[in-house]
Design an enzyme around this catalytic site. Structure first.
Site, PDB file in Angstrom:
ATOM      1  N   SER A   1      16.748 -33.848 -23.359  1.00 32.38           N
ATOM      2  CA  SER A   1      15.974 -34.730 -24.249  1.00 32.38           C
ATOM      3  C   SER A   1      16.658 -36.049 -24.566  1.00 32.38           C
ATOM      4  O   SER A   1      16.029 -36.941 -25.147  1.00 32.38           O
ATOM      5  CB  SER A   1      15.648 -34.001 -25.555  1.00 32.38           C
TER       6      SER A   1
ATOM      7  N   LYS B   1      14.835 -39.113 -23.459  1.00 26.12           N
ATOM      8  CA  LYS B   1      13.691 -39.652 -24.195  1.00 26.12           C
ATOM      9  C   LYS B   1      14.008 -41.006 -24.836  1.00 26.12           C
ATOM     10  O   LYS B   1      13.106 -41.824 -25.033  1.00 26.12           O
ATOM     11  CB  LYS B   1      13.249 -38.657 -25.264  1.00 26.12           C
TER      12      LYS B   1
ATOM     13  N   TYR C   1       8.131 -35.857 -16.052  1.00 27.29           N
ATOM     14  CA  TYR C   1       8.847 -35.441 -17.256  1.00 27.29           C
ATOM     15  C   TYR C   1       9.923 -34.403 -16.933  1.00 27.29           C
ATOM     16  O   TYR C   1      11.069 -34.511 -17.399  1.00 27.29           O
ATOM     17  CB  TYR C   1       7.860 -34.881 -18.274  1.00 27.29           C
TER      18      TYR C   1
ATOM     19  N   VAL D   1      19.112 -30.221 -25.323  1.00 30.99           N
ATOM     20  CA  VAL D   1      19.489 -28.807 -25.298  1.00 30.99           C
ATOM     21  C   VAL D   1      20.514 -28.486 -24.211  1.00 30.99           C
ATOM     22  O   VAL D   1      20.987 -27.358 -24.127  1.00 30.99           O
ATOM     23  CB  VAL D   1      18.260 -27.889 -25.170  1.00 30.99           C
TER      24      VAL D   1
END
Length: 303
Positions: free
Chosen positions: A63, A66, A188, A257
């Site tokens: 993440s 992002k 993604y 994560v």
């Protein structure tokens, strides 16, 4: 300031918590990583880099990606982007469906999974190749042309990405997806599979410490846009523990994560810490402790 000495003191201080927490298991390819690994790097806005531990070891950024897709989409789309995604903390798990239904398909912020899918969707429409645009940007900003995707991680993401598929289809039902859901999901999953080291990421987030200016001196974001990204990182960057992170660390940050966390000190440096053992809310136990110790030792925070 002797940043190398500070990092070494931080590393000594976090040794008692190394191994605490649990590695991410819902992505099987991440489950085999040793939770006692630790690395930390600092890259100044002038380009000097310092590090300790496994700071040159690539890991799955997950993440953390992002932040960079948000910056790339914002640089091209401007404020129009915020009509499709909010700027508020979620207070819920990063993959929550419930909140998305309450808010009629508009994700609360760009760092929960639903929001990141909207950003990837928009970046794909703007560039025609969201994942390639992201990889090329990170190669340039990190100064490492070997930054690349991990196909094993990407395949694992795709195989076990049922919740993300549900989020994307749910938003599509509200008209908040421009592209085909399978295409957006593919980009993604690949973006989350990028492998980078602490050194790479500390350099790569330097444009946020330079108020939107890239490593080569060109401008990606306006000062106002860089402030926006940093603000959303502070309030939303560590899942539903953003308040605790702001309280302890006092810096804009974004976790993943895979065990990594990036943080930004405007006008000074970018930071990255990696340790795979996660707490119950998905943030690196040793990583948060290390950043807490760093800001305490140096007195550097945005407050």
């Amino acid at each position: 300031m002797d940043y190398q000495a500070v990092l070494e003191e931080v590393w000594d201080g976090v040794r008692p918590v190394l191994g605490q927490g649990r590695v991410a298991t819902y992505i099987p390819a991440l489950a085999a990583v040793d939770p006692r690994r630790f690395g930390m790097a600092l890259a100044t806005v002038e380009g000097d880099v310092y590090g300790v531990g496994d700071w040159r070891e690539p890991f799955s950024i997950q993440s953390i990606s992002k932040v960079f897709t948000l910056a790339l989409a914002l640089s091209r789309d401007g404020d129009a982007l915020w009509r499709r995604v909010g700027k508020e903390p979620s207070g819920n798990p990063f993959n929550s469906l419930v909140q998305l239904e309450y808010e009629q398909g508009i994700p609360r912020n760009p760092f929960i999974n639903a929001g990141a899918l909207v950003i990837t969707d928009r970046l794909q429409r703007l560039t025609g190749d969201a994942r390639g645009t992201l990889r090329d940007f990170l190669r340039a900003e990190s100064g490492n042309p070997s930054v690349d995707f991990d196909p094993v991680i990407a395949a694992s993401e795709a195989e076990h990405g049922h919740r993300n598929r549900a989020l994307a289809h749910f938003m599509a039902s509200y008209g908040n997806m421009e592209g085909a859901v399978p295409e957006v999901l593919e980009h993604y999953f690949w973006q989350c599979s990028l492998a980078m080291s602490c050194a790479d990421l500390a350099r790569a987030c330097g444009f946020l410490a330079r108020h939107g200016q890239r490593a080569d001196g060109s401008r990606l974001l306006t000062r106002s846009q860089a402030k926006q990204v940093n603000a959303v990182m502070l309030t939303c960057g560590t899942y539903d523990a953003a308040g605790e992170f702001a309280y302890r660390v006092g810096l804009p940050g974004k976790s993943g994560v895979g065990g990594g966390i990036i943080a930004v000190i405007p006008n000074r440096c970018g930071l990255c810490v990696w340790s795979p053992g996660l707490d119950a809310r998905g943030n690196s136990v040793a990583g948060v402790e290390a950043l807490d110790r760093f800001t305490t030792l140096t007195g550097l925070s945005i407050f």
